[in-house]
Design a protein around this motif. Structure first.
Motif, short mmCIF file in Angstrom:
data_model
loop_
_atom_site.label_atom_id
_atom_site.label_comp_id
_atom_site.label_asym_id
_atom_site.label_seq_id
_atom_site.Cartn_x
_atom_site.Cartn_y
_atom_site.Cartn_z
N GLN A 131 88.62 45.71 21.57
CA GLN A 131 88.23 44.35 21.89
C GLN A 131 87.61 43.67 20.68
O GLN A 131 87.88 42.49 20.39
CB GLN A 131 87.21 44.37 23.05
CG GLN A 131 86.87 43.02 23.63
CD GLN A 131 88.04 42.38 24.35
OE1 GLN A 131 88.99 43.06 24.72
NE2 GLN A 131 87.99 41.07 24.53
N ALA A 132 86.77 44.39 19.93
CA ALA A 132 86.12 43.82 18.74
C ALA A 132 87.16 43.46 17.68
O ALA A 132 87.05 42.42 17.02
CB ALA A 132 85.10 44.81 18.18
N ILE A 133 88.19 44.32 17.53
CA ILE A 133 89.24 44.05 16.54
C ILE A 133 90.03 42.81 16.93
O ILE A 133 90.33 41.96 16.09
CB ILE A 133 90.16 45.28 16.40
CG1 ILE A 133 89.40 46.45 15.78
CG2 ILE A 133 91.38 44.95 15.55
CD1 ILE A 133 90.12 47.78 15.85
N THR A 166 85.17 40.56 15.67
CA THR A 166 83.70 40.56 15.63
C THR A 166 83.21 41.89 15.08
O THR A 166 83.77 42.95 15.38
CB THR A 166 83.11 40.34 17.03
OG1 THR A 166 83.62 41.35 17.92
CG2 THR A 166 83.47 38.97 17.57
N LYS A 167 82.16 41.84 14.27
CA LYS A 167 81.62 43.05 13.68
C LYS A 167 80.91 43.91 14.73
O LYS A 167 80.49 43.41 15.78
CB LYS A 167 80.63 42.68 12.56
CG LYS A 167 81.29 42.04 11.35
CD LYS A 167 80.27 41.79 10.24
CE LYS A 167 80.95 41.17 9.02
NZ LYS A 167 79.99 40.95 7.90
N VAL A 168 80.81 45.20 14.42
CA VAL A 168 80.12 46.13 15.32
C VAL A 168 79.10 46.92 14.52
O VAL A 168 79.18 47.02 13.29
CB VAL A 168 81.11 47.10 16.00
CG1 VAL A 168 82.08 46.35 16.90
CG2 VAL A 168 81.86 47.94 14.96
N GLU A 169 78.13 47.48 15.24
CA GLU A 169 77.14 48.37 14.65
C GLU A 169 77.14 49.68 15.41
O GLU A 169 77.43 49.71 16.61
CB GLU A 169 75.74 47.75 14.70
CG GLU A 169 75.50 46.64 13.70
CD GLU A 169 74.04 46.19 13.69
OE1 GLU A 169 73.27 46.68 14.55
OE2 GLU A 169 73.68 45.39 12.82
N PHE A 170 76.84 50.77 14.70
CA PHE A 170 76.75 52.07 15.36
C PHE A 170 76.00 53.04 14.45
O PHE A 170 75.79 52.78 13.27
CB PHE A 170 78.15 52.63 15.70
CG PHE A 170 79.11 52.63 14.54
CD1 PHE A 170 79.08 53.62 13.57
CD2 PHE A 170 80.08 51.62 14.42
CE1 PHE A 170 79.98 53.62 12.51
CE2 PHE A 170 80.99 51.61 13.37
CZ PHE A 170 80.94 52.62 12.42
N ARG A 171 75.63 54.16 15.03
CA ARG A 171 75.07 55.26 14.26
C ARG A 171 76.20 56.23 13.97
O ARG A 171 77.02 56.52 14.84
CB ARG A 171 73.95 55.97 15.03
CG ARG A 171 72.70 55.09 15.20
CD ARG A 171 71.72 55.73 16.17
NE ARG A 171 71.21 57.01 15.68
CZ ARG A 171 70.22 57.14 14.80
NH1 ARG A 171 69.63 56.05 14.30
NH2 ARG A 171 69.80 58.32 14.42
N TYR A 172 76.24 56.71 12.71
CA TYR A 172 77.34 57.59 12.32
C TYR A 172 76.81 58.88 11.73
O TYR A 172 76.01 58.88 10.78
CB TYR A 172 78.25 56.90 11.31
CG TYR A 172 79.54 57.65 11.08
CD1 TYR A 172 80.48 57.77 12.09
CD2 TYR A 172 79.82 58.26 9.85
CE1 TYR A 172 81.67 58.45 11.90
CE2 TYR A 172 81.00 58.95 9.65
CZ TYR A 172 81.93 59.04 10.68
OH TYR A 172 83.10 59.74 10.49
N HIS A 189 77.70 48.99 19.52
CA HIS A 189 77.66 47.69 20.19
C HIS A 189 78.17 46.60 19.25
O HIS A 189 78.13 46.73 18.03
CB HIS A 189 76.23 47.36 20.67
CG HIS A 189 75.27 47.10 19.54
ND1 HIS A 189 74.54 48.11 18.94
CD2 HIS A 189 74.92 45.95 18.90
CE1 HIS A 189 73.78 47.59 18.00
NE2 HIS A 189 74.00 46.29 17.95
N GLU A 190 78.67 45.52 19.86
CA GLU A 190 79.16 44.38 19.09
C GLU A 190 77.99 43.51 18.65
O GLU A 190 76.98 43.41 19.34
CB GLU A 190 80.14 43.55 19.91
CG GLU A 190 81.44 44.28 20.22
CD GLU A 190 82.44 43.39 20.93
OE1 GLU A 190 82.55 42.21 20.53
OE2 GLU A 190 83.08 43.87 21.88
N THR A 191 78.16 42.86 17.49
CA THR A 191 77.10 42.01 16.96
C THR A 191 77.33 40.53 17.29
O THR A 191 76.40 39.74 17.22
CB THR A 191 77.01 42.15 15.43
OG1 THR A 191 78.21 41.62 14.84
CG2 THR A 191 76.84 43.62 15.04
#
Length: 315
Positions: free
Chosen positions: A147-149, A153-159, A212-214
């Protein structure tokens, strides 16, 4: 490709791509522009509403679509095996879509073709030797990232990732512009422009958490094309090992990603790998025990000795 097949393929290509120049079609079907001009004329005379614009190209009149097509046995098998793949590798939304697509394809097949297709599918299975299963969380991430692609829209996450020595390190917070998703050896991987590294990076979904999306919009660079994209090959460290001739087939069948070359000599095999770091090949070398001897580099020989010494201390 004969003329009849090419005429149908041209209509399908225009239906799929919108507007194409004669030279584009000529390159696609490996023929001359003169032949394409004749084909376009033949289609127009047959009633296909093709619009031609000088300097722009050819397109189908808006609203025109081909009627439903019949499938050959081979085409039907390819499509249905494709739905099997989607059903096992994608999230719940596309699994449901795969089921309905399969039902629709089977519904339009003549009984004789359908019987043969089912017989072929019954004796055919696509198996992934690297199959590891996809977790529920990864499937949820697939939905979010897709959905973000689409919405850009940019996304954030822990990697979380491994250190150079194979140890877990503290997860880092990433903010990325997602460009695409690729399934590699059973793993879903996100291709994205990472703000932390200021470069395109690969992120395995199994190592992502707290996604999550930003809401921040981004643009994909004009020069980026996921279909043509290939990462920079940074495997610069050459590894050479010696092993017994009897292991030749086993080593070939191991399908090691880093395998570069196998040379057969009287005393055995000289196997060459190209890796990013010693740890990429260390466990592979240790798994063969005394059947594999490291020739170079000395750094790998030392790491093997250290691992063996640590193992001896435990026994």
């Amino acid at each position: 490709m004969n003329k009849t097949d090419r005429l149908l393929a041209i209509v399908l290509e225009l239906q799929r791509s919108g507007t194409l120049r004669a030279e584009d079609l000529a390159a696609t079907f490996e023929t001359s522009q003169r032949t394409i001009y004749r084909d376009i004329q033949a289609l127009s005379e047959a009633g296909v509403p093709i619009v031609g614009s000088t300097g722009i190209g050819y397109s189908l009149m808006e609203g025109y679509f081909l009627p439903p097509l019949s499938f050959t046995i081979e085409e039907a098998v390819a499509l249905l095996i494709g739905t099997d793949f989607v059903e096992t590798k994608f999230d719940s939304r596309y699994r449901a879509t795969a089921n309905t697509s399969q039902a629709k394809i089977e519904a339009i097949l003549p009984d004789k073709v359908l019987d043969e297709v089912r017989r072929i599918r019954g004796i055919t299975k696509v198996a992934d030797p690297n199959e590891i299963g996809i977790s529920r969380m990864e499937k949820e991430f697939l939905v979010q990232l897709r959905q973000a692609i689409l919405q850009m829209t940019k996304v954030e996450f822990r990697y979380a990732k491994k250190s150079r020595f194979g140890e877990d390190v503290e997860p880092t917070r990433r903010r990325v512009a997602p460009y695409g998703l690729i399934l590699i050896n059973g793993y879903w991987v996100l291709i994205a422009a990472c703000e932390l590294r200021d470069a395109i990076r690969h992120f395995r979904l199994s190592r992502i958490s707290d996604l999550h999306e930003t809401g921040e919009i981004y643009e994909v660079p004009a020069e980026f094309n996921l279909k043509d994209y290939s990462p920079v090959d940074d495997r610069h460290l050459l590894i050479r090992v010696h092993t017994n001739l009897r292991l030749a087939e086993q080593i070939k069948e191991s399908n090691n990603f880093y395998l570069e070359d196998i040379q057969v000599e009287e005393r055995g095999l000289i196997v060459t790998f190209r890796v990013r770091q010693i740890e990429d090949i260390l466990h592979w070398v240790l798994s063969w025990g005394s059947d594999v001897v490291v020739l170079e580099p000395d750094q790998l020989r030392q790491r093997v000795r250290e691992e063996l010494e640590n193992m001896l201390k435990r026994y």
